[in-house]
Scaffold this active site. Structure first.
Site, PDB file in Angstrom:
ATOM      1  N   GLU A 123      39.809  36.087  37.942  1.00 35.79           N
ATOM      2  CA  GLU A 123      40.342  35.464  36.730  1.00 35.79           C
ATOM      3  C   GLU A 123      41.844  35.730  36.600  1.00 35.79           C
ATOM      4  OE1 GLU A 123      38.592  33.426  35.094  1.00 35.79           O
ATOM      5  OE2 GLU A 123      36.538  33.949  35.661  1.00 35.79           O
TER       6      GLU A 123
ATOM      7  N   CYS B 116      33.461  39.224  28.683  1.00 32.79           N
ATOM      8  CA  CYS B 116      34.309  39.297  29.876  1.00 32.79           C
ATOM      9  C   CYS B 116      35.757  38.980  29.514  1.00 32.79           C
ATOM     10  CB  CYS B 116      33.810  38.317  30.941  1.00 32.79           C
ATOM     11  SG  CYS B 116      32.173  38.734  31.589  1.00 32.79           S
TER      12      CYS B 116
ATOM     13  N   HIS C 102      34.560  37.921  38.295  1.00 31.92           N
ATOM     14  CA  HIS C 102      33.216  37.436  37.987  1.00 31.92           C
ATOM     15  C   HIS C 102      32.403  37.359  39.275  1.00 31.92           C
ATOM     16  CE1 HIS C 102      34.039  35.643  33.844  1.00 31.92           C
ATOM     17  NE2 HIS C 102      32.901  36.300  33.729  1.00 31.92           N
TER      18      HIS C 102
END
Length: 194
Positions: free
Chosen positions: A81, A144, A166
């Protein structure tokens, strides 16, 4: 003094509640040391208030050289991310709660924060060894995304690199053992970048 990297995974939630969360299962298999760096692993609750309290406390105590948060995402690739969001948190956590004003850091006026880690370099290294890894700008506006923004907000002031990873649900693209191996390699690459 040995540098420390904090690596976290999450407890079970939603469809994972009855069993295990693949993120924590992978994180807990990491060694205590890698490339001369001490790894500290922690399981995080899927609760906004608990994360909001624990993250600043843990970062202040450990003063890590880097932070890597890991969570379970959608089936498919392992996703690195690039950023986290400050607002839009409307999905109830394991306690049925949402954060005040739906924000990670209400006193912060910034809508999103980006990682300082070279995501493209990590992608190249992981893909070169055969892993299906992609970059993402959508950490999901749940725990998250929330933990990532909370950590980035703190880490940006100290210049500490922070990344969210992830992993897919076990058995969808990769087995749990393969997820463990991929995370081991990824953290190894990160420790070499410090």
């Amino acid at each position: 003094m040995t540098a420390t990297v904090l690596v976290t995974g999450f407890e079970p939630f939603d469809q994972h509640k009855a069993g295990v969360n693949p993120s924590w299962q992978a994180v807990r298999t990491l060694p205590q040391h890698m490339n001369g760096v001490a790894l500290v692993v922690q399981e995080m609750p899927v609760e906004y208030a608990a994360v909001k309290a624990r993250v600043p406390e843990t970062l202040a105590q450990l003063r890590p050289a880097c932070v890597v948060h890991v969570g379970v995402g959608k089936p498919g690739d392992i996703r690195l991310e690039r950023l986290a969001h400050n607002d839009g948190y409307a999905r109830p956590d394991n306690r049925g709660e949402i954060p005040p004003a739906g924000m990670a850091v209400p006193e912060c006026q910034i809508a999103e924060l980006r990682t300082s880690i070279d995501v493209d370099a990590l992608l190249d290294r992981m893909q070169a060894t055969g892993w299906s890894v992609t970059a993402s700008t959508d950490p999901g506006r749940y725990l998250c995304d929330f933990i990532y923004f909370t950590s980035l907000h703190i880490c940006s002031r100290s210049g500490t690199p922070c990344l969210f990873v992830h992993v897919p649900p076990a058995g969808k693209q990769y087995s749990q053992e393969e997820i463990n191996s991929a995370l081991h390699q990824l953290v190894g690459h990160i420790t070499k970048m410090l």
